[in-house]
Design a protein around this motif. Structure first.
Motif, PDB file in Angstrom:
ATOM      1  N   GLU A 277       0.827  -1.209   0.000  1.00  0.00           N
ATOM      2  CA  GLU A 277       0.000   0.000   0.000  1.00  0.00           C
ATOM      3  C   GLU A 277       0.862   1.262   0.000  1.00  0.00           C
ATOM      4  N   GLU A 278       1.938   1.252   0.790  1.00  0.00           N
ATOM      5  CA  GLU A 278       2.833   2.413   0.840  1.00  0.00           C
ATOM      6  C   GLU A 278       3.572   2.606  -0.483  1.00  0.00           C
ATOM      7  N   ILE A 279       3.967   1.512  -1.110  1.00  0.00           N
ATOM      8  CA  ILE A 279       4.658   1.602  -2.394  1.00  0.00           C
ATOM      9  C   ILE A 279       3.721   2.156  -3.459  1.00  0.00           C
ATOM     10  N   LEU A 280       2.493   1.644  -3.505  1.00  0.00           N
ATOM     11  CA  LEU A 280       1.515   2.137  -4.484  1.00  0.00           C
ATOM     12  C   LEU A 280       1.178   3.597  -4.222  1.00  0.00           C
ATOM     13  N   ALA A 281       1.078   3.964  -2.964  1.00  0.00           N
ATOM     14  CA  ALA A 281       0.789   5.361  -2.620  1.00  0.00           C
ATOM     15  C   ALA A 281       1.921   6.278  -3.065  1.00  0.00           C
TER      16      ALA A 281
ATOM     17  N   LEU B 171       4.328  20.429   4.491  1.00  0.00           N
ATOM     18  CA  LEU B 171       5.174  20.381   3.307  1.00  0.00           C
ATOM     19  C   LEU B 171       4.507  19.506   2.268  1.00  0.00           C
ATOM     20  N   GLU B 172       4.753  19.794   1.003  1.00  0.00           N
ATOM     21  CA  GLU B 172       4.194  19.013  -0.090  1.00  0.00           C
ATOM     22  C   GLU B 172       5.289  18.744  -1.108  1.00  0.00           C
ATOM     23  N   GLY B 173       5.305  17.516  -1.643  1.00  0.00           N
ATOM     24  CA  GLY B 173       6.311  17.171  -2.643  1.00  0.00           C
ATOM     25  C   GLY B 173       6.260  15.700  -2.974  1.00  0.00           C
ATOM     26  N   SER B 174       7.350  15.189  -3.513  1.00  0.00           N
ATOM     27  CA  SER B 174       7.413  13.775  -3.887  1.00  0.00           C
ATOM     28  C   SER B 174       7.424  12.899  -2.636  1.00  0.00           C
ATOM     29  N   PHE B 175       7.040  11.653  -2.818  1.00  0.00           N
ATOM     30  CA  PHE B 175       7.027  10.713  -1.699  1.00  0.00           C
ATOM     31  C   PHE B 175       8.423  10.599  -1.083  1.00  0.00           C
ATOM     32  N   THR B 176       9.425  10.480  -1.928  1.00  0.00           N
ATOM     33  CA  THR B 176      10.802  10.331  -1.442  1.00  0.00           C
ATOM     34  C   THR B 176      11.224  11.529  -0.611  1.00  0.00           C
ATOM     35  N   GLU B 177      10.919  12.718  -1.090  1.00  0.00           N
ATOM     36  CA  GLU B 177      11.264  13.938  -0.352  1.00  0.00           C
ATOM     37  C   GLU B 177      10.528  13.996   0.988  1.00  0.00           C
ATOM     38  N   MET B 178       9.237  13.656   0.983  1.00  0.00           N
ATOM     39  CA  MET B 178       8.460  13.692   2.221  1.00  0.00           C
ATOM     40  C   MET B 178       8.976  12.649   3.216  1.00  0.00           C
ATOM     41  N   GLU B 179       9.409  11.502   2.737  1.00  0.00           N
ATOM     42  CA  GLU B 179       9.960  10.464   3.612  1.00  0.00           C
ATOM     43  C   GLU B 179      11.241  10.946   4.286  1.00  0.00           C
ATOM     44  N   VAL B 180      12.072  11.665   3.546  1.00  0.00           N
ATOM     45  CA  VAL B 180      13.310  12.197   4.123  1.00  0.00           C
ATOM     46  C   VAL B 180      12.976  13.150   5.268  1.00  0.00           C
ATOM     47  N   TYR B 181      12.060  14.084   5.020  1.00  0.00           N
ATOM     48  CA  TYR B 181      11.689  15.043   6.062  1.00  0.00           C
ATOM     49  C   TYR B 181      10.958  14.363   7.217  1.00  0.00           C
ATOM     50  N   ARG B 182      10.150  13.351   6.918  1.00  0.00           N
ATOM     51  CA  ARG B 182       9.456  12.607   7.988  1.00  0.00           C
ATOM     52  C   ARG B 182      10.471  11.993   8.933  1.00  0.00           C
ATOM     53  N   LYS B 183      11.482  11.366   8.385  1.00  0.00           N
ATOM     54  CA  LYS B 183      12.497  10.718   9.221  1.00  0.00           C
ATOM     55  C   LYS B 183      13.269  11.738  10.055  1.00  0.00           C
ATOM     56  N   ILE B 184      13.601  12.863   9.451  1.00  0.00           N
ATOM     57  CA  ILE B 184      14.329  13.912  10.176  1.00  0.00           C
ATOM     58  C   ILE B 184      13.491  14.422  11.345  1.00  0.00           C
ATOM     59  N   LEU B 185      12.224  14.758  11.069  1.00  0.00           N
ATOM     60  CA  LEU B 185      11.372  15.316  12.118  1.00  0.00           C
ATOM     61  C   LEU B 185      11.029  14.280  13.177  1.00  0.00           C
ATOM     62  N   GLN B 186      10.891  13.014  12.793  1.00  0.00           N
ATOM     63  CA  GLN B 186      10.661  11.964  13.785  1.00  0.00           C
ATOM     64  C   GLN B 186      11.862  11.809  14.700  1.00  0.00           C
ATOM     65  N   GLN B 187      13.064  11.959  14.155  1.00  0.00           N
ATOM     66  CA  GLN B 187      14.258  11.890  14.999  1.00  0.00           C
ATOM     67  C   GLN B 187      14.283  13.029  16.004  1.00  0.00           C
ATOM     68  N   GLU B 188      13.616  14.123  15.686  1.00  0.00           N
ATOM     69  CA  GLU B 188      13.501  15.256  16.615  1.00  0.00           C
ATOM     70  C   GLU B 188      12.358  15.046  17.614  1.00  0.00           C
ATOM     71  N   GLY B 189      11.636  13.933  17.473  1.00  0.00           N
ATOM     72  CA  GLY B 189      10.566  13.630  18.412  1.00  0.00           C
ATOM     73  C   GLY B 189       9.175  14.074  17.986  1.00  0.00           C
ATOM     74  N   LEU B 190       9.071  14.672  16.792  1.00  0.00           N
ATOM     75  CA  LEU B 190       7.762  15.126  16.326  1.00  0.00           C
ATOM     76  C   LEU B 190       6.971  13.956  15.766  1.00  0.00           C
ATOM     77  N   THR B 191       5.655  14.068  15.816  1.00  0.00           N
ATOM     78  CA  THR B 191       4.761  13.051  15.271  1.00  0.00           C
ATOM     79  C   THR B 191       4.353  13.494  13.876  1.00  0.00           C
ATOM     80  N   VAL B 192       4.881  12.823  12.851  1.00  0.00           N
ATOM     81  CA  VAL B 192       4.635  13.200  11.462  1.00  0.00           C
ATOM     82  C   VAL B 192       4.334  11.966  10.632  1.00  0.00           C
ATOM     83  N   THR B 193       3.509  12.158   9.614  1.00  0.00           N
ATOM     84  CA  THR B 193       3.193  11.093   8.669  1.00  0.00           C
ATOM     85  C   THR B 193       3.200  11.676   7.261  1.00  0.00           C
ATOM     86  N   VAL B 194       3.266  10.782   6.270  1.00  0.00           N
ATOM     87  CA  VAL B 194       3.175  11.192   4.873  1.00  0.00           C
ATOM     88  C   VAL B 194       1.810  10.775   4.359  1.00  0.00           C
ATOM     89  N   ASP B 195       1.114  11.705   3.746  1.00  0.00           N
ATOM     90  CA  ASP B 195      -0.216  11.455   3.201  1.00  0.00           C
ATOM     91  C   ASP B 195      -0.143  11.553   1.679  1.00  0.00           C
TER      92      ASP B 195
END
Length: 93
Positions: free
Chosen positions: A13-17, A69-93
């Motif tokens: 599902e994540e790959i197709l998304a 933020l809005e952009g490609s899945f790959t770009e959003m995944e990079v920022y998601r990981k960075i912000l999660q490492q900072e302790g924030l609760t983030v997801t990619v939609d």
């Protein structure tokens, strides 16, 4: 000293998304991050001004979430990981 890497797997599902053209990075309200920390992260990692970052923090607080933020899945995944490492609760939609 060996470098520790963490492998992350994606579901079908994540790959197709990920094939969608645009994705959004969603910041969620939580009980453990302060306004100051959220604002700091928005400025440091997403290059928002202080006023913009404060507006995002209030929107998250009042609405429970905010697309930051809005952009490609790959770009959003990079920022998601960075912000999660900072302790924030983030997801990619």
């Amino acid at each position: 000293m060996p470098t520790e890497t963490q492998e992350e797997t994606l579901t079908l599902e994540e790959i197709l998304a990920s094939l969608k053209e645009m994705h959004r990075l969603i910041l969620w309200n939580d009980e453990h991050n302060t306004f100051d920390h959220v604002i700091h992260c928005m400025i440091k990692y997403l290059d928002y001004s202080e006023a913009q970052a404060e507006k995002i923090a209030w929107k998250v607080h009042n609405n429970g979430k905010c697309a930051v933020l809005e952009g490609s899945f790959t770009e959003m995944e990079v920022y998601r990981k960075i912000l999660q490492q900072e302790g924030l609760t983030v997801t990619v939609d």
